[in-house]
Design a protein around this motif. Structure first.
Motif, PDB file in Angstrom:
ATOM      1  N   UNK A   5     -43.329  38.123  69.965  1.00  0.00           N
ATOM      2  CA  UNK A   5     -44.327  38.582  70.922  1.00  0.00           C
ATOM      3  C   UNK A   5     -45.079  37.374  71.448  1.00  0.00           C
ATOM      4  N   UNK A   6     -45.282  37.390  72.708  1.00  0.00           N
ATOM      5  CA  UNK A   6     -46.088  36.307  73.237  1.00  0.00           C
ATOM      6  C   UNK A   6     -47.562  36.665  73.082  1.00  0.00           C
ATOM      7  N   UNK A   7     -48.432  35.753  73.397  1.00  0.00           N
ATOM      8  CA  UNK A   7     -49.877  35.914  73.218  1.00  0.00           C
ATOM      9  C   UNK A   7     -50.399  37.131  73.985  1.00  0.00           C
ATOM     10  N   UNK A   8     -49.914  37.378  75.170  1.00  0.00           N
ATOM     11  CA  UNK A   8     -50.366  38.472  76.019  1.00  0.00           C
ATOM     12  C   UNK A   8     -50.021  39.830  75.384  1.00  0.00           C
ATOM     13  N   UNK A   9     -48.827  39.957  74.821  1.00  0.00           N
ATOM     14  CA  UNK A   9     -48.394  41.222  74.214  1.00  0.00           C
ATOM     15  C   UNK A   9     -49.178  41.526  72.930  1.00  0.00           C
ATOM     16  N   UNK A  10     -49.470  40.520  72.104  1.00  0.00           N
ATOM     17  CA  UNK A  10     -50.218  40.758  70.866  1.00  0.00           C
ATOM     18  C   UNK A  10     -51.669  41.127  71.175  1.00  0.00           C
ATOM     19  N   UNK A  11     -52.228  40.602  72.262  1.00  0.00           N
ATOM     20  CA  UNK A  11     -53.593  40.951  72.656  1.00  0.00           C
ATOM     21  C   UNK A  11     -53.648  42.402  73.109  1.00  0.00           C
ATOM     22  N   UNK A  12     -52.612  42.866  73.800  1.00  0.00           N
ATOM     23  CA  UNK A  12     -52.562  44.261  74.224  1.00  0.00           C
ATOM     24  C   UNK A  12     -52.513  45.199  73.026  1.00  0.00           C
ATOM     25  N   UNK A  13     -51.738  44.814  71.994  1.00  0.00           N
ATOM     26  CA  UNK A  13     -51.653  45.636  70.793  1.00  0.00           C
ATOM     27  C   UNK A  13     -53.016  45.722  70.106  1.00  0.00           C
ATOM     28  N   UNK A  14     -53.738  44.630  70.011  1.00  0.00           N
ATOM     29  CA  UNK A  14     -55.070  44.619  69.395  1.00  0.00           C
ATOM     30  C   UNK A  14     -56.048  45.441  70.223  1.00  0.00           C
ATOM     31  N   UNK A  15     -55.919  45.381  71.533  1.00  0.00           N
ATOM     32  CA  UNK A  15     -56.793  46.156  72.410  1.00  0.00           C
ATOM     33  C   UNK A  15     -56.553  47.647  72.268  1.00  0.00           C
ATOM     34  N   UNK A  16     -55.295  48.030  72.097  1.00  0.00           N
ATOM     35  CA  UNK A  16     -54.968  49.444  71.919  1.00  0.00           C
ATOM     36  C   UNK A  16     -55.559  49.968  70.611  1.00  0.00           C
ATOM     37  N   UNK A  17     -55.500  49.132  69.591  1.00  0.00           N
ATOM     38  CA  UNK A  17     -56.068  49.520  68.302  1.00  0.00           C
ATOM     39  C   UNK A  17     -57.574  49.733  68.428  1.00  0.00           C
ATOM     40  N   UNK A  18     -58.251  48.823  69.124  1.00  0.00           N
ATOM     41  CA  UNK A  18     -59.691  48.950  69.319  1.00  0.00           C
ATOM     42  C   UNK A  18     -60.034  50.208  70.111  1.00  0.00           C
ATOM     43  N   UNK A  19     -59.230  50.506  71.102  1.00  0.00           N
ATOM     44  CA  UNK A  19     -59.469  51.706  71.907  1.00  0.00           C
ATOM     45  C   UNK A  19     -59.280  52.950  71.045  1.00  0.00           C
ATOM     46  N   UNK A  20     -58.248  52.972  70.215  1.00  0.00           N
ATOM     47  CA  UNK A  20     -57.994  54.113  69.339  1.00  0.00           C
ATOM     48  C   UNK A  20     -59.135  54.294  68.339  1.00  0.00           C
ATOM     49  N   UNK A  21     -59.615  53.201  67.773  1.00  0.00           N
ATOM     50  CA  UNK A  21     -60.734  53.273  66.831  1.00  0.00           C
ATOM     51  C   UNK A  21     -61.984  53.769  67.554  1.00  0.00           C
ATOM     52  N   UNK A  22     -62.232  53.265  68.731  1.00  0.00           N
ATOM     53  CA  UNK A  22     -63.400  53.681  69.510  1.00  0.00           C
ATOM     54  C   UNK A  22     -63.354  55.162  69.860  1.00  0.00           C
ATOM     55  N   UNK A  23     -62.183  55.648  70.240  1.00  0.00           N
ATOM     56  CA  UNK A  23     -62.034  57.079  70.544  1.00  0.00           C
ATOM     57  C   UNK A  23     -62.238  57.932  69.285  1.00  0.00           C
ATOM     58  N   UNK A  24     -61.778  57.450  68.157  1.00  0.00           N
ATOM     59  CA  UNK A  24     -61.968  58.173  66.897  1.00  0.00           C
ATOM     60  C   UNK A  24     -63.447  58.266  66.526  1.00  0.00           C
ATOM     61  N   UNK A  25     -64.173  57.170  66.684  1.00  0.00           N
ATOM     62  CA  UNK A  25     -65.615  57.169  66.390  1.00  0.00           C
ATOM     63  C   UNK A  25     -66.339  58.102  67.360  1.00  0.00           C
ATOM     64  N   UNK A  26     -65.970  58.058  68.630  1.00  0.00           N
ATOM     65  CA  UNK A  26     -66.606  58.924  69.622  1.00  0.00           C
ATOM     66  C   UNK A  26     -66.328  60.395  69.306  1.00  0.00           C
ATOM     67  N   UNK A  27     -65.108  60.719  68.896  1.00  0.00           N
ATOM     68  CA  UNK A  27     -64.769  62.102  68.552  1.00  0.00           C
ATOM     69  C   UNK A  27     -65.560  62.563  67.335  1.00  0.00           C
ATOM     70  N   UNK A  28     -65.707  61.688  66.344  1.00  0.00           N
ATOM     71  CA  UNK A  28     -66.480  62.038  65.151  1.00  0.00           C
ATOM     72  C   UNK A  28     -67.945  62.259  65.507  1.00  0.00           C
ATOM     73  N   UNK A  29     -68.491  61.426  66.384  1.00  0.00           N
ATOM     74  CA  UNK A  29     -69.882  61.575  66.800  1.00  0.00           C
ATOM     75  C   UNK A  29     -70.080  62.873  67.576  1.00  0.00           C
ATOM     76  N   UNK A  30     -69.142  63.200  68.443  1.00  0.00           N
ATOM     77  CA  UNK A  30     -69.229  64.431  69.223  1.00  0.00           C
ATOM     78  C   UNK A  30     -69.166  65.650  68.302  1.00  0.00           C
ATOM     79  N   UNK A  31     -68.258  65.600  67.321  1.00  0.00           N
ATOM     80  CA  UNK A  31     -68.123  66.710  66.376  1.00  0.00           C
ATOM     81  C   UNK A  31     -69.389  66.852  65.530  1.00  0.00           C
ATOM     82  N   UNK A  32     -69.967  65.735  65.120  1.00  0.00           N
ATOM     83  CA  UNK A  32     -71.206  65.768  64.351  1.00  0.00           C
ATOM     84  C   UNK A  32     -72.354  66.352  65.154  1.00  0.00           C
ATOM     85  N   UNK A  33     -72.456  65.961  66.406  1.00  0.00           N
ATOM     86  CA  UNK A  33     -73.504  66.485  67.286  1.00  0.00           C
ATOM     87  C   UNK A  33     -73.348  67.995  67.458  1.00  0.00           C
ATOM     88  N   UNK A  34     -72.123  68.421  67.653  1.00  0.00           N
ATOM     89  CA  UNK A  34     -71.838  69.847  67.817  1.00  0.00           C
ATOM     90  C   UNK A  34     -72.195  70.608  66.532  1.00  0.00           C
TER      91      UNK A  34
END
Length: 128
Positions: A5-34
């Motif tokens: 993998x070149x540098x650009x492809x590994x950065x995309x993989x790390x970004x996807x992981x961060x987005x997935x973690x962020x969506x998970x935290x947001x979903x947990x917060x929304x469920x808690x609020x509800x």
């Protein structure tokens, strides 16, 4: 086969992981609020339900200890008969209760004495 993998492809993989973690935290917060919003009516419903449960003072069992001198009312409670019960009913109730509470069968001598006292008191004041 090795894939590099070149540098650009590994950065995309790390970004996807961060987005997935962020969506998970947001979903947990929304469920808690509800859940917190739903808790208020549910809590109120639980409190109202608990208030409708009859208190122990209305139970079928007599609360309290024995009186110093047994009264006719207390004797009728001990045997489970009416204060004006016939001698036959008093005798049947005494026999039934003594079979369950006799000291020879593991019952309490104190309770057996109270049961006998109740029978004697009611027998002396009842009609044949």
């Amino acid at each position: 086969v090795t894939v590099r993998l070149n540098h650009h492809q590994s950065t995309l993989k790390g970004g996807r992981t961060l987005i997935a973690v962020g969506l998970g935290v947001a979903a947990a917060a929304f469920a808690g609020r509800h859940a917190f919003r739903l808790w208020k009516p549910v809590r109120q419903m639980i409190v109202e339900t608990v208030r409708t449960i009859p208190s122990p003072s209305f139970s079928a069992y007599y609360k309290g200890g024995f009186e110093a001198k047994m009264s006719k009312r207390e004797a009728s409670h001990v045997l489970g008969v009416s204060p004006s019960a016939s001698r036959t009913k008093i005798g049947e109730a005494h026999k039934r209760i003594m079979l369950l509470n006799h000291p020879d069968k593991g019952g309490s001598p104190f309770l057996a004495a109270k049961i006998n006292e109740a029978k004697d008191l009611l027998d002396s004041s009842s009609k044949k």
